[in-house]
Design a protein around this motif. Structure first.
Motif, PDB file in Angstrom:
ATOM      1  N   PRO A  37      -4.228   3.678  -7.919  1.00 54.71           N
ATOM      2  CA  PRO A  37      -5.435   4.723  -7.352  1.00 54.71           C
ATOM      3  C   PRO A  37      -6.477   3.294  -7.114  1.00 54.71           C
ATOM      4  CG  PRO A  37      -5.898   5.796  -9.663  1.00 54.71           C
ATOM      5  CD  PRO A  37      -4.910   5.112  -9.166  1.00 54.71           C
ATOM      6  N   SER A  51       0.968   6.294 -11.542  1.00 56.61           N
ATOM      7  CA  SER A  51       2.418   6.186 -11.980  1.00 56.61           C
ATOM      8  C   SER A  51       2.931   5.550 -12.000  1.00 56.61           C
ATOM      9  CB  SER A  51       2.633   7.370 -10.227  1.00 56.61           C
ATOM     10  OG  SER A  51       2.931   6.725  -8.863  1.00 56.61           O
ATOM     11  N   THR A 103       0.555  -1.473  -0.360  1.00 53.71           N
ATOM     12  CA  THR A 103      -0.287  -0.039  -0.039  1.00 53.71           C
ATOM     13  C   THR A 103       0.787   0.989   0.067  1.00 53.71           C
ATOM     14  OG1 THR A 103      -2.217  -1.223   1.010  1.00 53.71           O
ATOM     15  CG2 THR A 103      -1.771   1.256   1.500  1.00 53.71           C
ATOM     16  N   ALA A 104       0.557   1.810  -1.039  1.00 55.45           N
ATOM     17  CA  ALA A 104       1.434   3.532  -1.216  1.00 55.45           C
ATOM     18  C   ALA A 104       1.127   4.469   0.444  1.00 55.45           C
ATOM     19  CB  ALA A 104       0.993   3.867  -2.457  1.00 55.45           C
ATOM     20  N   ASP A 105       2.257   5.351  -0.030  1.00 60.25           N
ATOM     21  CA  ASP A 105       1.529   6.147   1.927  1.00 60.25           C
ATOM     22  C   ASP A 105       0.093   7.376   1.315  1.00 60.25           C
ATOM     23  OD1 ASP A 105       4.317   5.432   2.472  1.00 60.25           O
ATOM     24  OD2 ASP A 105       5.006   6.957   1.736  1.00 60.25           O
ATOM     25  N   ASN A 106       0.069   6.894  -0.539  1.00 53.84           N
ATOM     26  CA  ASN A 106      -1.341   7.555  -1.243  1.00 53.84           C
ATOM     27  C   ASN A 106      -2.459   7.410  -0.284  1.00 53.84           C
ATOM     28  OD1 ASN A 106      -0.647   6.647  -2.922  1.00 53.84           O
ATOM     29  ND2 ASN A 106      -0.937   8.159  -4.522  1.00 53.84           N
ATOM     30  N   GLY A 107      -2.639   5.889  -0.172  1.00 56.52           N
ATOM     31  CA  GLY A 107      -3.358   4.681  -0.185  1.00 56.52           C
ATOM     32  C   GLY A 107      -4.018   3.464  -0.309  1.00 56.52           C
ATOM     33  N   GLY A 108      -3.110   4.583  -2.729  1.00 63.17           N
ATOM     34  CA  GLY A 108      -3.313   4.174  -3.657  1.00 63.17           C
ATOM     35  C   GLY A 108      -2.577   2.383  -3.888  1.00 63.17           C
ATOM     36  N   VAL A 147       1.555   3.309  -9.269  1.00 63.23           N
ATOM     37  CA  VAL A 147       0.612   2.677  -8.652  1.00 63.23           C
ATOM     38  C   VAL A 147      -0.480   3.176  -9.021  1.00 63.23           C
ATOM     39  CG1 VAL A 147       0.180   4.555  -6.103  1.00 63.23           C
ATOM     40  CG2 VAL A 147       2.464   3.902  -6.920  1.00 63.23           C
TER      41      VAL A 147
END
Length: 212
Positions: free
Chosen positions: A212, A194, A150-155, A210
């Protein structure tokens, strides 16, 4: 240029490329069939000939991959994303794909990730594209690894890597690499995501996307 003319031109160019790819795939298929037939009748102990036949089959596969990547880059069709379990989608897509060098691929999936919005057709093309790219770069000592998180932005992150050393830039990775990356980036960005691609002569090759 009149409104809509650019779109019509893009569609016409895509259709032309599709026709060209279709015409090229017919002789490529014939070459592949002949090479396979020769592998059956050439004695196994004739290692040099068998090696060249295997190389010929690999080049045919690579040529088809390049054609597919080109079509994906030129395709003007918009994405129609739907909620997808990315890990399950990856497993399903690669189930029929040959492993690099007939070796197992390391799947390091986080599990329990949230759904991503992904166009099924474009998503399959994306995973197959990345699979083909890393398949040609992996070795017995440096297999392909596919990892999710899981990415820091929630993706949702998909990272594909191999520790194969010696490469210094994407251009050095072989025919089709640049076009393949353009295709992958176009698909990922069409979904609002991205993509990063890194090549290091010491640590290997890594692709990180990543969604969304």
């Amino acid at each position: 240029m009149s409104p809509g003319a650019g779109g019509r031109t893009a569609v016409a160019a895509s259709d032309l490329l599709r026709d060209i790819a279709h015409e090229l795939r017919q002789p490529l298929s014939t070459i592949e069939s002949v090479a396979y037939y020769l592998t059956l009748i050439v004695p196994p102990e004739d290692e040099k000939v068998q090696e060249q036949l295997a190389r010929l089959q690999q080049l045919v596969e690579q040529s088809n991959w390049i054609l597919t990547s080109g079509l994906q880059v030129a395709d003007p069709s918009p994405a129609s994303p739907e909620p997808v379990d990315l890990e399950g989608f990856i497993r399903e897509t690669i189930a029929d794909q040959p492993a690099p060098g007939n070796l197992p691929v390391r799947l390091e999936f986080a599990g329990n990730l949230r759904l991503v919005r992904l166009d099924a057709g474009l998503g399959r093309a994306l995973i197959e594209n990345v699979w083909m790219l890393f398949r040609q770069l992996s070795t017995e000592q440096h297999p392909m690894t596919m990892r999710t998180s899981t990415a820091d932005n929630g993706g949702v992150v998909l990272e594909v890597a191999t520790t194969t050393p010696g490469y210094r830039s994407p251009a050095a990775l072989g025919a089709g690499t640049i076009l393949s990356l353009q295709s992958a980036r176009k698909i990922v960005e069409a979904h609002g995501g991205s993509l990063e691609f890194e090549v290091d002569s010491a640590t290997g090759i890594r692709l990180r996307m990543v969604l969304p």
